[in-house]
Write a protein that holds these residues in place. Structure first.
Motif, mmCIF file in Angstrom:
data_model
loop_
_atom_site.group_PDB
_atom_site.id
_atom_site.type_symbol
_atom_site.label_atom_id
_atom_site.label_comp_id
_atom_site.label_asym_id
_atom_site.label_seq_id
_atom_site.Cartn_x
_atom_site.Cartn_y
_atom_site.Cartn_z
ATOM 1 N N ALA A 88 -14.652 16.499 -21.825
ATOM 2 C CA ALA A 88 -15.114 15.224 -21.284
ATOM 3 C C ALA A 88 -16.430 14.807 -21.931
ATOM 4 O O ALA A 88 -16.633 13.621 -22.255
ATOM 5 C CB ALA A 88 -15.274 15.322 -19.768
ATOM 6 N N SER A 89 -17.332 15.766 -22.133
ATOM 7 C CA SER A 89 -18.590 15.453 -22.821
ATOM 8 C C SER A 89 -18.330 15.012 -24.262
ATOM 9 O O SER A 89 -19.019 14.136 -24.787
ATOM 10 C CB SER A 89 -19.513 16.680 -22.809
ATOM 11 O OG SER A 89 -19.845 17.038 -21.481
ATOM 12 N N ALA A 90 -17.308 15.608 -24.881
ATOM 13 C CA ALA A 90 -16.959 15.221 -26.249
ATOM 14 C C ALA A 90 -16.394 13.807 -26.298
ATOM 15 O O ALA A 90 -16.614 13.078 -27.267
ATOM 16 C CB ALA A 90 -15.949 16.212 -26.828
ATOM 17 N N VAL A 91 -15.650 13.401 -25.255
ATOM 18 C CA VAL A 91 -15.157 12.017 -25.177
ATOM 19 C C VAL A 91 -16.325 11.049 -25.178
ATOM 20 O O VAL A 91 -16.333 10.041 -25.898
ATOM 21 C CB VAL A 91 -14.281 11.820 -23.915
ATOM 22 C CG1 VAL A 91 -14.035 10.335 -23.660
ATOM 23 C CG2 VAL A 91 -12.952 12.533 -24.080
ATOM 24 N N TYR A 92 -17.333 11.366 -24.365
ATOM 25 C CA TYR A 92 -18.542 10.526 -24.341
ATOM 26 C C TYR A 92 -19.176 10.466 -25.725
ATOM 27 O O TYR A 92 -19.541 9.393 -26.214
ATOM 28 C CB TYR A 92 -19.547 11.086 -23.329
ATOM 29 C CG TYR A 92 -20.894 10.395 -23.375
ATOM 30 C CD1 TYR A 92 -21.132 9.255 -22.623
ATOM 31 C CD2 TYR A 92 -21.919 10.878 -24.184
ATOM 32 C CE1 TYR A 92 -22.354 8.604 -22.676
ATOM 33 C CE2 TYR A 92 -23.136 10.246 -24.248
ATOM 34 C CZ TYR A 92 -23.358 9.107 -23.495
ATOM 35 O OH TYR A 92 -24.569 8.461 -23.562
ATOM 36 N N ALA A 93 -19.319 11.634 -26.366
ATOM 37 C CA ALA A 93 -19.973 11.686 -27.673
ATOM 38 C C ALA A 93 -19.195 10.890 -28.720
ATOM 39 O O ALA A 93 -19.786 10.166 -29.535
ATOM 40 C CB ALA A 93 -20.131 13.138 -28.121
ATOM 41 N N ILE A 94 -17.857 11.004 -28.702
ATOM 42 C CA ILE A 94 -17.037 10.291 -29.687
ATOM 43 C C ILE A 94 -17.153 8.782 -29.501
ATOM 44 O O ILE A 94 -17.379 8.031 -30.452
ATOM 45 C CB ILE A 94 -15.563 10.745 -29.587
ATOM 46 C CG1 ILE A 94 -15.421 12.175 -30.114
ATOM 47 C CG2 ILE A 94 -14.649 9.804 -30.367
ATOM 48 C CD1 ILE A 94 -14.050 12.775 -29.872
ATOM 49 N N LEU A 95 -16.986 8.320 -28.262
ATOM 50 C CA LEU A 95 -17.071 6.875 -28.004
ATOM 51 C C LEU A 95 -18.471 6.354 -28.280
ATOM 52 O O LEU A 95 -18.638 5.260 -28.830
ATOM 53 C CB LEU A 95 -16.678 6.588 -26.551
ATOM 54 C CG LEU A 95 -15.201 6.799 -26.209
ATOM 55 C CD1 LEU A 95 -14.955 6.610 -24.724
ATOM 56 C CD2 LEU A 95 -14.312 5.842 -27.010
ATOM 57 N N ASN A 96 -19.469 7.136 -27.924
ATOM 58 C CA ASN A 96 -20.844 6.709 -28.175
ATOM 59 C C ASN A 96 -21.138 6.666 -29.667
ATOM 60 O O ASN A 96 -21.880 5.799 -30.147
ATOM 61 C CB ASN A 96 -21.823 7.650 -27.470
ATOM 62 C CG ASN A 96 -23.204 7.054 -27.355
ATOM 63 O OD1 ASN A 96 -23.389 5.986 -26.779
ATOM 64 N ND2 ASN A 96 -24.181 7.728 -27.911
ATOM 65 N N ASP A 97 -20.558 7.596 -30.424
ATOM 66 C CA ASP A 97 -20.745 7.593 -31.881
ATOM 67 C C ASP A 97 -20.033 6.412 -32.525
ATOM 68 O O ASP A 97 -20.579 5.743 -33.405
ATOM 69 C CB ASP A 97 -20.212 8.897 -32.484
ATOM 70 C CG ASP A 97 -21.255 10.005 -32.465
ATOM 71 O OD1 ASP A 97 -22.450 9.688 -32.389
ATOM 72 O OD2 ASP A 97 -20.865 11.190 -32.508
ATOM 73 N N ILE A 98 -18.788 6.158 -32.092
ATOM 74 C CA ILE A 98 -17.990 5.115 -32.736
ATOM 75 C C ILE A 98 -18.503 3.722 -32.391
ATOM 76 O O ILE A 98 -18.675 2.869 -33.267
ATOM 77 C CB ILE A 98 -16.504 5.264 -32.336
ATOM 78 C CG1 ILE A 98 -15.931 6.539 -32.962
ATOM 79 C CG2 ILE A 98 -15.701 4.053 -32.796
ATOM 80 C CD1 ILE A 98 -14.509 6.834 -32.542
ATOM 81 N N ILE A 99 -18.760 3.486 -31.101
ATOM 82 C CA ILE A 99 -19.179 2.145 -30.688
ATOM 83 C C ILE A 99 -20.694 2.017 -30.694
ATOM 84 O O ILE A 99 -21.236 0.929 -30.817
ATOM 85 C CB ILE A 99 -18.645 1.824 -29.269
ATOM 86 C CG1 ILE A 99 -17.149 2.100 -29.210
ATOM 87 C CG2 ILE A 99 -18.896 0.374 -28.902
ATOM 88 C CD1 ILE A 99 -16.563 1.944 -27.839
ATOM 89 N N GLY A 100 -21.391 3.142 -30.574
ATOM 90 C CA GLY A 100 -22.846 3.111 -30.510
ATOM 91 C C GLY A 100 -23.475 2.873 -31.868
ATOM 92 O O GLY A 100 -22.834 2.422 -32.822
ATOM 93 N N HIS A 101 -24.752 3.210 -31.968
ATOM 94 C CA HIS A 101 -25.529 2.869 -33.166
ATOM 95 C C HIS A 101 -25.222 3.750 -34.373
ATOM 96 O O HIS A 101 -25.836 3.596 -35.425
ATOM 97 C CB HIS A 101 -27.024 2.941 -32.839
ATOM 98 C CG HIS A 101 -27.452 1.899 -31.860
ATOM 99 N ND1 HIS A 101 -27.426 0.553 -32.145
ATOM 100 C CD2 HIS A 101 -27.886 1.998 -30.583
ATOM 101 C CE1 HIS A 101 -27.840 -0.131 -31.090
ATOM 102 N NE2 HIS A 101 -28.120 0.719 -30.124
ATOM 103 N N ASN A 102 -24.273 4.665 -34.218
ATOM 104 C CA ASN A 102 -23.954 5.548 -35.344
ATOM 105 C C ASN A 102 -22.797 5.056 -36.206
ATOM 106 O O ASN A 102 -22.617 5.548 -37.313
ATOM 107 C CB ASN A 102 -23.624 6.948 -34.830
ATOM 108 C CG ASN A 102 -24.828 7.635 -34.239
ATOM 109 O OD1 ASN A 102 -25.954 7.370 -34.646
ATOM 110 N ND2 ASN A 102 -24.607 8.496 -33.262
ATOM 111 N N PHE A 103 -22.008 4.105 -35.701
ATOM 112 C CA PHE A 103 -20.844 3.704 -36.501
ATOM 113 C C PHE A 103 -20.585 2.200 -36.489
ATOM 114 O O PHE A 103 -20.698 1.540 -37.526
ATOM 115 C CB PHE A 103 -19.589 4.447 -36.011
ATOM 116 C CG PHE A 103 -18.419 4.292 -36.934
ATOM 117 C CD1 PHE A 103 -18.380 4.967 -38.138
ATOM 118 C CD2 PHE A 103 -17.360 3.456 -36.604
ATOM 119 C CE1 PHE A 103 -17.299 4.821 -39.000
ATOM 120 C CE2 PHE A 103 -16.281 3.300 -37.447
ATOM 121 C CZ PHE A 103 -16.250 3.980 -38.646
ATOM 122 N N LEU A 104 -20.230 1.644 -35.323
ATOM 123 C CA LEU A 104 -19.841 0.235 -35.292
ATOM 124 C C LEU A 104 -20.967 -0.707 -35.721
ATOM 125 O O LEU A 104 -20.776 -1.505 -36.651
ATOM 126 C CB LEU A 104 -19.315 -0.139 -33.901
ATOM 127 C CG LEU A 104 -18.849 -1.596 -33.747
ATOM 128 C CD1 LEU A 104 -17.695 -1.895 -34.704
ATOM 129 C CD2 LEU A 104 -18.424 -1.881 -32.311
#
Length: 587
Positions: free
Chosen positions: A132-148
């Motif tokens: 579950a923590s990894a789901v947060y990290a993946i979505l935060n990475d993809i949509i957050g300031h690291n990717f999108l």
């Protein structure tokens, strides 16, 4: 089994949040456009100032103040948009994390008993938490300031430079292709290492939960230091595997840095030559350098995000494995509610196996009239517990059928079966909650303290409960550790009384209790059994001599059935068990 990749499944979680994703996308575009506006304004200002210094323009005070105001405004608005982006992103991603966490926890609870028997609860809970923590990290990475947002910035920068100077655009962006090809095989290796590391860390969690659940045993045997050292060694081994991925990550970062420096040098050289040849202005040179820096920021993020995505993908994959686990016991679409039991329980030609070609029960056929008391006796592993689990529909038989009042258990909802059933196990399972909550556990609606007290009195538990620190509001501790064995047993009986079942299952537990506790529990049990169809898993023959029927199990079969005196003559197994216990009692 779902064939989609874990990343795809995580991204599909955004389907229910499309409006929010679109809004975030618009925020990111607006913010990136304002960021790029700053170097464009600066380029125009620099070229105007250089023209003024060369005597080709008037004093540009108006442009200077206007440019400063525009840069300040663009910066402030971009910052506000990013703050709104961050807040909405956080609320959306945490909501999705909580949703998948509860969804998989629910799936874990509803999985069949065979799954729970073959898995470690500590290992599974650790898998859910990390996943579950990894789901947060993946979505935060993809949509957050690291990717999108960097990707959007990347696209706007590319268009801006390409419109102004296609050669500079090629110099800036060609290295990205090289980086992607270099990063792909390394990322795959990191992914495989991270899967191995996750397995190691799951074993660490399994060991920690196991030790924590048996901490008193650890202390009795003075094994605190030994268990601590073992935990330390497990962590060390897991970290050594994880460090292998970190070393590959370091290689990726160095590749990214080298490509970034090469791109910057290319911009300086080509744009510099164009300035010397009069093809480009100094303001444009500064613009290209600024945009190149903005363009390579996404590349710098990619060197971080790819390995992290690989790491988190391995964790999510393990978590989705629970969600994909086939539930072997489920209600049919047309399943009905089981009417209140009043006639009989029947096993008809029932066969069951845990493993192929290894039958735990063989050709079991028996009818039990409602309200009768049936005792199950036999050696360990003879099939008694399996018989009870099938009655509760913890799993379904491979052959044969089980009926309650003529209703096949497969045709009724499992909940309606359990709502009419109460179990008092050999070791009563208590939650780290109050005594009242433990007695009322599993009953819907408000917990009426008066009814709970009546149940406790019937179980001869009320007197010891009122002597505890807070009475019925006393916390019993983890697994009821603050109560004695006899007290826990009486709480279990009170729970069964409060449930008011039609079918009662007792796993005899008096063999390891003191004489006084055994006397109290025997009395409470006799009261509980009245007017209920009762199945007793008997370990001491003295407790079931008055049973209406005794089923003698031997190697998965019912060797004989009948009352005590009849079985002494017809069942070798029963006679041997009786003689052994009678001999022990005399000794």
């Amino acid at each position: 089994m779902n064939s989609e990749s874990p990343i795809t499944r995580v991204i599909k979680m955004l389907d229910s949040r499309r409006k929010e994703v679109i809004m975030l996308f618009l925020f990111a575009i607006a913010s990136a456009s304002l960021d790029i506006a700053v170097p464009l304004i600066s380029q125009h200002l620099i070229d105007t100032l250089i023209s003024f210094l060369r005597g080709k323009a008037e004093q540009p005070f108006g442009l200077l103040f206007l440019s400063a105001a525009a840069i300040i405004l663009a910066t402030i608005v971009a910052r506000v948009l990013r703050s709104m982006y961050d807040y909405r992103l956080f609320t959306m991603v945490t909501t999705l994390e909580d949703r998948i966490r509860t969804e998989i926890f629910e799936k874990y609870l509803t999985l069949h008993a065979l799954f729970h028997n073959s898995s470690s609860s500590g290992q599974i809970i650790g898998r859910i938490e990390r996943g579950a923590s990894a789901v947060y990290a993946i979505l935060n990475d993809i949509i957050g300031h690291n990717f999108l947002p960097p990707l959007i910035m990347f696209g706007i920068v590319f268009v801006t430079i390409a419109v102004k100077n296609i050669w500079i655009a090629l110099v800036v962006f060609a290295p990205l292709v090289i980086y992607i090809f270099a990063a792909r095989p390394l990322s795959e290796k990191i992914y495989q290492i991270e899967r191995n590391a996750n397995d190691r860390f799951e074993f660490v969690s399994k060991h920690a939960y196991d030790v924590a659940g048996n901490v008193l045993t650890v202390k009795k045997f003075s094994q605190e230091l030994a268990e601590t050292n073992f935990q330390r060694n497990l962590l060390k081994e897991a970290r050594e595997v994880q460090y292998g991925a970190e070393r590959l990550w370091m290689v990726l970062e160095n590749i990214q840095t080298g490509i970034s420096v090469a791109g910057r040098l290319g911009v300086i050289l080509i744009a510099g030559f164009q300035v010397i040849n009069g093809q480009t202005t100094i303001g444009e040179l500064v613009l290209y350098l600024s945009l190149q820096q903005m363009a390579y920021s996404p590349m710098a993020q990619l060197s971080v995000i790819f390995p992290r995505l690989r790491r988190n993908t391995a964790k999510v994959e393990r978590m989705f494995g629970i969600l994909d686990e086939e539930n072997k016991v489920f209600d049919r679409d047309d399943a009905r509610v089981l009417p209140l039991h009043s006639k009989e329980v029947e096993f008809k030609d029932v066969w069951f196996e845990y493993r192929r070609k290894s039958w735990a029960l063989k050709n079991i056929s028996v009818k039990v009239p409602a309200g009768s008391v049936v005792a199950l006796v036999g050696r360990s592993g003879s099939g008694k517990t399996t018989f009870i689990n099938l009655l509760m529909r913890s799993f379904d038989p491979q052959k044969g059928k089980i009926f309650i009042d003529g209703h096949d258990l497969r045709d009724v909802t499992r909940e309606s079966i359990l709502n009419q059933t109460a179990v008092v196990p050999q070791e009563v399972d208590l939650f780290s909650r109050t005594i009242l909550e433990n007695i009322a556990y599993g009953n819907r609606g408000a917990k009426e303290e008066e009814d709970v007290m009546d149940a406790a009195k019937s179980a001869l538990a009320h007197n010891f409960i009122v002597r505890t620190e807070y009475g019925y509001d006393t916390l019993v501790g983890e697994r009821g550790i603050r109560l004695s064995g006899g007290e826990r047993q009486r709480i279990g009986i009170a729970r069964a009384v409060y449930r008011d079942p039609r079918i009662l299952i007792l796993d005899e537990a008096t063999s390891h209790l003191d004489t006084e506790s055994e006397r109290l529990i025997s009395a409470a049990t006799e009261s509980l059994m009245k007017n209920r169809t009762t199945f007793i898993i008997a370990h001491r023959l003295s407790t079931i001599l008055k049973a209406d029927t005794i089923l003698v199990f031997e190697n998965g079969r019912i060797e004989a059935m009948g009352p005590h005196r009849e079985l002494l003559g017809s069942s070798p197994t029963y006679r041997k068990l009786y003689e052994l216990q009678f001999k022990e009692a005399r000794t």
